[in-house]
Scaffold this motif. Sequence first.
Motif, PDB file in Angstrom:
ATOM      1  N   PHE A 168      -3.844  11.962 -11.147  1.00  0.00           N
ATOM      2  CA  PHE A 168      -3.950  11.006 -12.247  1.00  0.00           C
ATOM      3  C   PHE A 168      -5.402  10.544 -12.320  1.00  0.00           C
ATOM      4  O   PHE A 168      -6.102  10.579 -11.329  1.00  0.00           O
ATOM      5  N   PRO A 169      -5.857  10.110 -13.465  1.00  0.00           N
ATOM      6  CA  PRO A 169      -5.199   9.952 -14.769  1.00  0.00           C
ATOM      7  C   PRO A 169      -5.043  11.256 -15.549  1.00  0.00           C
ATOM      8  O   PRO A 169      -4.425  11.243 -16.614  1.00  0.00           O
ATOM      9  N   LEU A 170      -5.557  12.359 -15.037  1.00  0.00           N
ATOM     10  CA  LEU A 170      -5.485  13.602 -15.807  1.00  0.00           C
ATOM     11  C   LEU A 170      -4.048  13.981 -16.131  1.00  0.00           C
ATOM     12  O   LEU A 170      -3.761  14.514 -17.203  1.00  0.00           O
ATOM     13  N   THR A 331     -14.448  12.740  -0.692  1.00  0.00           N
ATOM     14  CA  THR A 331     -15.424  12.387  -1.718  1.00  0.00           C
ATOM     15  C   THR A 331     -14.965  11.242  -2.598  1.00  0.00           C
ATOM     16  O   THR A 331     -15.611  10.908  -3.562  1.00  0.00           O
ATOM     17  N   MET A 332     -13.803  10.648  -2.261  1.00  0.00           N
ATOM     18  CA  MET A 332     -13.340   9.526  -3.063  1.00  0.00           C
ATOM     19  C   MET A 332     -14.155   8.277  -2.743  1.00  0.00           C
ATOM     20  O   MET A 332     -14.049   7.267  -3.404  1.00  0.00           O
ATOM     21  N   ASN A 406     -13.868  21.024  -3.697  1.00  0.00           N
ATOM     22  CA  ASN A 406     -13.636  21.509  -5.059  1.00  0.00           C
ATOM     23  C   ASN A 406     -14.373  22.791  -5.403  1.00  0.00           C
ATOM     24  O   ASN A 406     -14.493  23.130  -6.575  1.00  0.00           O
ATOM     25  N   THR A 474     -17.476  26.017  -8.853  1.00  0.00           N
ATOM     26  CA  THR A 474     -16.335  25.162  -8.558  1.00  0.00           C
ATOM     27  C   THR A 474     -15.045  25.884  -8.889  1.00  0.00           C
ATOM     28  O   THR A 474     -15.031  26.867  -9.630  1.00  0.00           O
ATOM     29  N   ARG A 476     -11.241  26.157 -10.554  1.00  0.00           N
ATOM     30  CA  ARG A 476     -10.584  25.721 -11.788  1.00  0.00           C
ATOM     31  C   ARG A 476     -11.469  25.780 -13.034  1.00  0.00           C
ATOM     32  O   ARG A 476     -11.113  25.217 -14.050  1.00  0.00           O
TER      33      ARG A 476
ATOM     34  N   ILE B 170     -10.609  11.561 -13.231  1.00  0.00           N
ATOM     35  CA  ILE B 170     -11.555  11.589 -12.126  1.00  0.00           C
ATOM     36  C   ILE B 170     -12.510  12.768 -12.298  1.00  0.00           C
ATOM     37  O   ILE B 170     -12.087  13.885 -12.582  1.00  0.00           O
ATOM     38  N   SER B 172     -16.230  14.570 -10.498  1.00  0.00           N
ATOM     39  CA  SER B 172     -16.984  14.539  -9.254  1.00  0.00           C
ATOM     40  C   SER B 172     -18.424  14.914  -9.554  1.00  0.00           C
ATOM     41  O   SER B 172     -18.708  15.963 -10.115  1.00  0.00           O
ATOM     42  N   TYR B 183     -16.769  11.211  -6.068  1.00  0.00           N
ATOM     43  CA  TYR B 183     -15.933  11.033  -7.254  1.00  0.00           C
ATOM     44  C   TYR B 183     -16.434   9.913  -8.145  1.00  0.00           C
ATOM     45  O   TYR B 183     -16.920   8.889  -7.670  1.00  0.00           O
ATOM     46  N   ASN B 206     -19.872  18.488 -12.933  1.00  0.00           N
ATOM     47  CA  ASN B 206     -18.637  17.867 -12.483  1.00  0.00           C
ATOM     48  C   ASN B 206     -17.885  18.939 -11.724  1.00  0.00           C
ATOM     49  O   ASN B 206     -17.662  20.027 -12.228  1.00  0.00           O
ATOM     50  N   SER B 207     -17.466  18.631 -10.508  1.00  0.00           N
ATOM     51  CA  SER B 207     -16.746  19.660  -9.758  1.00  0.00           C
ATOM     52  C   SER B 207     -15.270  19.356  -9.647  1.00  0.00           C
ATOM     53  O   SER B 207     -14.542  20.075  -8.995  1.00  0.00           O
ATOM     54  N   ASN B 208     -14.825  18.261 -10.241  1.00  0.00           N
ATOM     55  CA  ASN B 208     -13.401  17.932 -10.153  1.00  0.00           C
ATOM     56  C   ASN B 208     -12.730  18.181 -11.482  1.00  0.00           C
ATOM     57  O   ASN B 208     -13.101  17.578 -12.498  1.00  0.00           O
ATOM     58  N   PHE B 209     -11.734  19.039 -11.471  1.00  0.00           N
ATOM     59  CA  PHE B 209     -11.063  19.456 -12.701  1.00  0.00           C
ATOM     60  C   PHE B 209     -10.638  18.251 -13.541  1.00  0.00           C
ATOM     61  O   PHE B 209      -9.983  17.339 -13.044  1.00  0.00           O
ATOM     62  N   SER B 210     -11.032  18.267 -14.813  1.00  0.00           N
ATOM     63  CA  SER B 210     -10.730  17.103 -15.638  1.00  0.00           C
ATOM     64  C   SER B 210     -10.248  17.496 -17.027  1.00  0.00           C
ATOM     65  O   SER B 210     -10.414  16.758 -17.973  1.00  0.00           O
ATOM     66  N   PHE B 214     -13.694  20.965 -18.882  1.00  0.00           N
ATOM     67  CA  PHE B 214     -14.235  20.788 -17.542  1.00  0.00           C
ATOM     68  C   PHE B 214     -15.353  21.775 -17.211  1.00  0.00           C
ATOM     69  O   PHE B 214     -16.392  21.400 -16.661  1.00  0.00           O
TER      70      PHE B 214
END
Lengths: 647, 310, 198
Positions: A168-170, A331-332, A406, A474, A476, B170, B172, B183, B206-210, B214
């Motif tokens: 979330f929020p995605l 990394t949060m 990631n 990365t 995805r 989120i 990154s 993040y 950005n390395s975090n899928f969004s 993305f």
Amino acid sequence: MNLDKFLVKGEPMIYAAMVSIVVASLAILIGLTYFKKWGYMWREWLTTVDHKKIGVMYIIAALLMLFRGGVDALLMRAQLAMPENGLLDAQHYNEIFTTHGVIMILFMAMPFIIGLMNIVIPLQIGARDVAFPRLNAVSFWLFMAGAMLFNISFVVGGSPDAGWTAYFPLASLEYSPTVGNNYYSIALQIAGIGTLLTGVNFIVTILKMRAPGMKLMRMPMFTWSVLITCVIILFAFPVLTVALALMMFDRMFGGQFFTMANGGMDMLWANLFWVWGHPEVYIVILPAFGIYSEIISTFSKKNLYGYKSMVVSMVAISLLSFLVWAHHFYTMGHGAMVNGFFSITTMAIAIPTGVKIFNWLFTLRKGRISFTTPMLYSLAFIPIFTIGGVTGVMLAMASADYQYHNTMFLVAHFHYVLIPGTVFAVIAGFHYWFPKMFGFRLNEKLGKLAFWFIAICFNITFFPLFFLGLNGMTRRMYTYSEGSGFGPLNMLATIGSVGLAIGFVILVYNVYWSFRYAPRDTTGDPWDARTLEWSTHSPVPEYNFAITPNVKGMDAFWAAKKENQPLYEGKIEPIHMPNNSGQPFILGVIFFFLGFFLVFSMWVPAIVTGVGVVIMLAWRSFERDHGRHISVEEIIETERKLGGDTV
Amino acid sequence: MKKRGPLFLLFISVVLLLSGCSSNLLVLDPKGPVARTQSNTIIFSMIVMAVILLVVYILYVFVLTKYRATKANEGYEPPHEEGNKWLELTWTLIPVIIVIVLSVVTVRTTNAVEKVPAGYDNEKPLVIYAASSNWKWHFSYPEEGIETVNYVNIPTHRPVEFRLYAYGPIASFWVPQLGGQKYAMSDMVNTLNLVAESPGSFMGKNSNFSGKGFAHMEFEVLGMSPTDYTKWVDDVKKTAPKLTETEFDKLLNTELVGRKSYSSTHLSFRPAPEGENAGHHHGKANSTDNMDNMNMDDMDMSNMDHSQHE
Amino acid sequence: MKINSNVPLEYSTEENSNKILGFWLFLGAEIALFSTLFATYFTLWNRTGNGPTGHELFELNGVLMETFLLLTSSFTCGLAIHAMRHGFKKATMVFFAITLVLGLGFLGVEITEFVTYVHDGATVSTSAFLSSLFVLLGTHGLHVSMGILWGAAIMIQIKRQGFTAETTNKSFIFSLYWHFLDVVWIFIFSFVYLKGMM
């Protein structure tokens, strides 16, 4: 009713999938009718409570899912083969990697392992069935309902598209407005209940139903691994259930758990998900360790080296597995202290894992190693999995993880863990126990050919990803630019994935070929193995053992063969068996529809089916079914037919 | 049947590893102290891991070649071995020592990369707010009073404090050659300290899928000499338009935009989620008070709310 | 069927003792489930957004009532099992009936409370705090509801069949479940209501 809500349109691939689903379903229906197999299907499979048949159904489902997930994987690799490739658009790619992850972990690895558990555990401990055969069937049909529900999302309503982690929020309604993530939350909940019940069932089975003389420290290693796994399931899966329920509330009932306004907290999802998610990794890895232990010991002709430390290290892994979840999001930003703590607990897992690796190596030492197909997979596991393991330690170091997180490095790492760890293990176990299930071995030549394809092409596919990750690619991302320089290694990985696919095709062809041509095994013990499951006939009669075996030490069957210790003493008595029942299947169907109606927020039918579930529970409660007995004559007849010498 | 697969594998890995190190893998080609610390940690761990792999592989190849079933050893009955206390203790204790060493390295380097890099801690850092939105990056320079989209220019040899947050999913924030990622989230601000030690263009992303866009969330980090940087700031102040609230909203709602420059920031009308109503304040080095955010007990996150009372 | 007469009837067959162990394990999973819900609640309890806080919302009277009803029902449930062990069918039936009625009473008060909350504008979508409150209480309430249906089904079976290895086994397992729900409630009472009202 407006059909547009349900049908995904506008993509040739979707139409192809629809057509193939319709054609396949029709083919099954017509085939069953034509060969007059409806009654057979119902009596022998859909209503069965026999752990061996349930196990076979799990494995068939897992193989189907392996191909679904595999096609997803091939599509991803095809898309990434070249920079700026236009095969898939972003939305499509997102859906495909999401379903690939969910299906491979939850609907392929889990059922494959649970299938092998089902077939092997009662036999290994000398029991006639699991503790709760009916519940076992319920577990299977709930899993099946969840799996089917998740799979139809591709053509009905749209697949989830927020990654298998569904952060979330995605994954909220705002950023993922299709019903895809409704499917995710509901299908996984249904399948998860099934898994939880399996966990309860097998703990009781292993604790209470062992043959006389089989003390805990005499249990085969696979049984140990399953016991420990089931304890993890027991404590991890409720967390997933809650997380998914909260997700459902957020998406469908206006809940504010993970929202960006009204006090919601997106980090809570990540925590809950990984509190389940990391133990889940060990749920699929520990039984694999058990399978390898059996196979390595069998084909080295030696008992397992360091049995006690093997057990202790699995217990240690299971405890640690609950203390490492935050390493998935160093990394949060929770500061150096917290990250340091989770780094250390994570690296600590390497210690018991290393102990196991060395114990396996020392089991091989002084053995007489024969390279059968299951053994090849087990032997390939050691060097490849070690790469996965050491890269895991590298990832565990928080400061360095800021650079790996990631990226494709991570993707390479977990495939290096899960494929040699879990996938090789279930394939090895599949080859190893296949004669126990069906009474003949898979062809060794084809088996080895498939093995070499899979083992070599696996490395070609995933090794380049380490470098892509270190070079800044990365995970995805559905496309990358020419200038990034990611092209050549991606092409290499894609070529490898094709080889990997060929390996799996050979594997399936081998099943087909062997069904038709392989010579039948009449001994019940084609591998000259060590544990109790090999002391009965292949295929196994429904009551497993005509006489309950009497265990006097570890590797009881081996001792019986080498030292002429009698395993079966006493005379044949009538055997009490549970009756078949259609209830688990019907319950599964109702759950499927309940899930479907919930996904589309169709409340009235959902309530009706919900009441249906309660009715099914009541039906079961009021039922008076005390099972049946197999008479002595019938047992003697069966034993004679199977060429038994246990009488 | 001989098993050459693993040997072959080892060979390939060594070759690839060597070729990989010699070419410019971004992560191993650091341009600042943070990334350098990380690159050194990575290379150190790789060496340790290579040694472990080597031990396992040597043992493995030895065992497989020596003890495979052949015609010659037909009839050989492998002995029954329960295990060996001392051997098992050895391969438990040596890994324990390795893990302790790695733990020390990890804790020290993690502390180091969370802080302003050593040698720069006396300098006043340049604060830049980096906010992600679908699917772009907004960089606000509160001191300079300028804002950019999808590119960020920084002076070299000066610590830069990126304050990260998100409009939406989120993200990154990652500039591999300057340092690891962190993040950006909607309800709190994370801090990332970076320094560029040589001028040049660095890839950031950005390395975090969004979501859908993305893959396109890349930005350029341009390291400039301090004089060039001041000149650029003045330039932007003079030539770029002001960022109005409507313009900013329009920006947020546009999925993909190119580079933009503005002579004011969005922080005045849309402040970052910090201060009283914000969530946690994470990312400060050695913030021991955050320890209880992550309770060790897996089921118990009861203390997560403590920092709310701040 | 092998019957061991040295243990209470509900343990007497192998299947029976398996079921009891299985149910204890299931309760282990339930503990994990409720722990997660509590953890969620404690994480979110002061993230009230624009909605009311627990302090503004909670009413002591209703909660005390609920506590009294559920604790008493747990006691009568224990009495029912005690009577069952002595073979007093009628007493068992009466105590079970009281247990279920008290359970219904508990549900009634809880539903009234929910209605009041919603009436005051505090719904599941008002704030993260309220979402977690409603889901925690709702999950417990749902368990109680299922328990009432289950208990009723068992009563019918005792009435029809008397005390057999099966019915006593079911009754005993039901009592484990009911006591468990009571324990969960004690946690809710202390850590949700009392803590919230302070």
